[in-house]
Design a protein around this motif. Structure first.
Motif, mmCIF file in Angstrom:
data_model
loop_
_atom_site.group_PDB
_atom_site.id
_atom_site.type_symbol
_atom_site.label_atom_id
_atom_site.label_comp_id
_atom_site.label_asym_id
_atom_site.label_seq_id
_atom_site.Cartn_x
_atom_site.Cartn_y
_atom_site.Cartn_z
ATOM 1 N N ALA A 119 37.467 49.975 39.555
ATOM 2 C CA ALA A 119 37.184 51.077 40.465
ATOM 3 C C ALA A 119 37.255 50.633 41.927
ATOM 4 C CB ALA A 119 35.813 51.673 40.166
ATOM 5 N N GLN A 120 36.892 49.380 42.172
ATOM 6 C CA GLN A 120 36.918 48.810 43.521
ATOM 7 C C GLN A 120 37.551 47.433 43.437
ATOM 8 O OE1 GLN A 120 32.884 48.653 44.836
ATOM 9 N NE2 GLN A 120 32.655 50.867 44.992
ATOM 10 N N PRO A 121 38.160 46.968 44.527
ATOM 11 C CA PRO A 121 38.786 45.638 44.494
ATOM 12 C C PRO A 121 37.801 44.559 44.030
ATOM 13 C CG PRO A 121 39.330 46.769 46.539
ATOM 14 C CD PRO A 121 38.293 47.608 45.836
ATOM 15 N N VAL A 142 45.278 32.779 31.372
ATOM 16 C CA VAL A 142 45.444 34.219 31.553
ATOM 17 C C VAL A 142 45.718 34.519 33.021
ATOM 18 C CG1 VAL A 142 44.332 36.477 31.344
ATOM 19 C CG2 VAL A 142 43.929 34.732 29.606
ATOM 20 N N LYS A 143 46.776 35.275 33.234
ATOM 21 C CA LYS A 143 47.115 35.723 34.590
ATOM 22 C C LYS A 143 46.596 37.153 34.717
ATOM 23 C CE LYS A 143 51.013 36.961 37.452
ATOM 24 N NZ LYS A 143 52.404 37.400 37.401
ATOM 25 N N LEU A 144 45.816 37.408 35.755
ATOM 26 C CA LEU A 144 45.270 38.737 35.978
ATOM 27 C C LEU A 144 46.206 39.564 36.845
ATOM 28 C CD1 LEU A 144 41.512 37.986 36.798
ATOM 29 C CD2 LEU A 144 42.517 38.528 34.588
ATOM 30 N N VAL A 145 46.489 40.775 36.413
ATOM 31 C CA VAL A 145 47.210 41.747 37.226
ATOM 32 C C VAL A 145 46.215 42.869 37.466
ATOM 33 C CG1 VAL A 145 49.166 43.329 37.354
ATOM 34 C CG2 VAL A 145 49.431 41.123 36.203
ATOM 35 N N VAL A 146 45.690 42.920 38.689
ATOM 36 C CA VAL A 146 44.601 43.828 38.999
ATOM 37 C C VAL A 146 45.131 45.071 39.710
ATOM 38 C CG1 VAL A 146 42.397 44.088 40.210
ATOM 39 C CG2 VAL A 146 43.007 41.890 39.188
ATOM 40 N N GLU A 147 44.675 46.231 39.226
ATOM 41 C CA GLU A 147 45.022 47.513 39.833
ATOM 42 C C GLU A 147 43.714 48.247 40.123
ATOM 43 O OE1 GLU A 147 46.939 51.688 38.354
ATOM 44 O OE2 GLU A 147 47.870 49.857 37.620
ATOM 45 N N VAL A 148 43.646 48.888 41.283
ATOM 46 C CA VAL A 148 42.446 49.631 41.655
ATOM 47 C C VAL A 148 42.683 51.111 41.376
ATOM 48 C CG1 VAL A 148 40.896 50.255 43.539
ATOM 49 C CG2 VAL A 148 41.822 47.941 43.406
ATOM 50 N N ASP A 149 41.735 51.723 40.648
ATOM 51 C CA ASP A 149 41.786 53.153 40.340
ATOM 52 C C ASP A 149 40.382 53.713 40.566
ATOM 53 O OD1 ASP A 149 41.980 55.715 39.331
ATOM 54 O OD2 ASP A 149 42.652 55.106 37.333
#
Length: 184
Positions: A119-121, A142-149
């Protein structure tokens, strides 16, 4: 190590390129060339049109790609690969090929990608903690691909392979709303 498969026409090309690069010991160089070519596609509407349009003949695509590769210094296995893809009228699949190649490289290097929606960075500390937990759970890097929604309201969703863990506040509220409707 479990075998990784990529399917379809793009998958066959990606697998062939990966095997050639692995056998020649140039995986990292080919990966860098693919990333450079992908960046060129993203930057140029003309190149996007050349890659995606069926209007251009294979000869026109091959000549244009060869000139572009020479100009940006992509040579060797990568250049031969792009020229072959153009000659075979499969240039429209090049972006899928690049994704498939990257999946094969990640599997070869023992890496796993986790798609994380928050929800937040995430702070660096929270991202590191999440990465450590996923590394320990999978036994891999594990490589994280983070998306904010922001619509999640709080919490997070983690997709790792075919598994999805949804610990978002939005989903929990929807579950409560559904349960309340059933009580009536």
């Amino acid at each position: 190590m479990a075998e990784t498969y990529v399917s379809g026409v793009a998958g066959r090309y990606a697998t062939a390129l990966f095997e050639l690069a692995r056998d020649a010991g140039v995986i990292d160089a080919v990966k860098a060339d693919l990333e450079r070519f992908g960046a060129l596609i993203a930057e140029s509407d003309d190149l996007k049109r050349l890659v995606r349009s069926p209007v251009f003949s294979s000869e026109e695509q091959e000549r244009a790609v060869a000139a572009l590769l020479a100009k940006v210094g992509i040579e060797g296995l990568s250049a031969n690969f792009f020229k072959t893809v153009a000659a075979n009228r499969r240039l429209f699949t090049v972006e899928s090929i690049m994704r498939g190649f990257n999946e094969l490289v990640a599997a070869h290097n023992g890496e796993v990608t986790a798609d994380v929606t928050v929800a937040q960075p995430l702070s660096d500390a929270h991202a590191a903690t999440l990465k450590q937990a996923l590394d320990a759970m999978t036994g891999k890097d594990v490589k994280l691909v983070v998306e904010v929604d922001a619509s999640l309201l709080g919490g997070l969703k983690v997709k790792l392979g075919s598994k999805l863990v949804d610990a978002s506040l939005k989903t929990k509220l929807n579950s409560i709303r559904t349960a309340m409707k059933e009580v009536r």
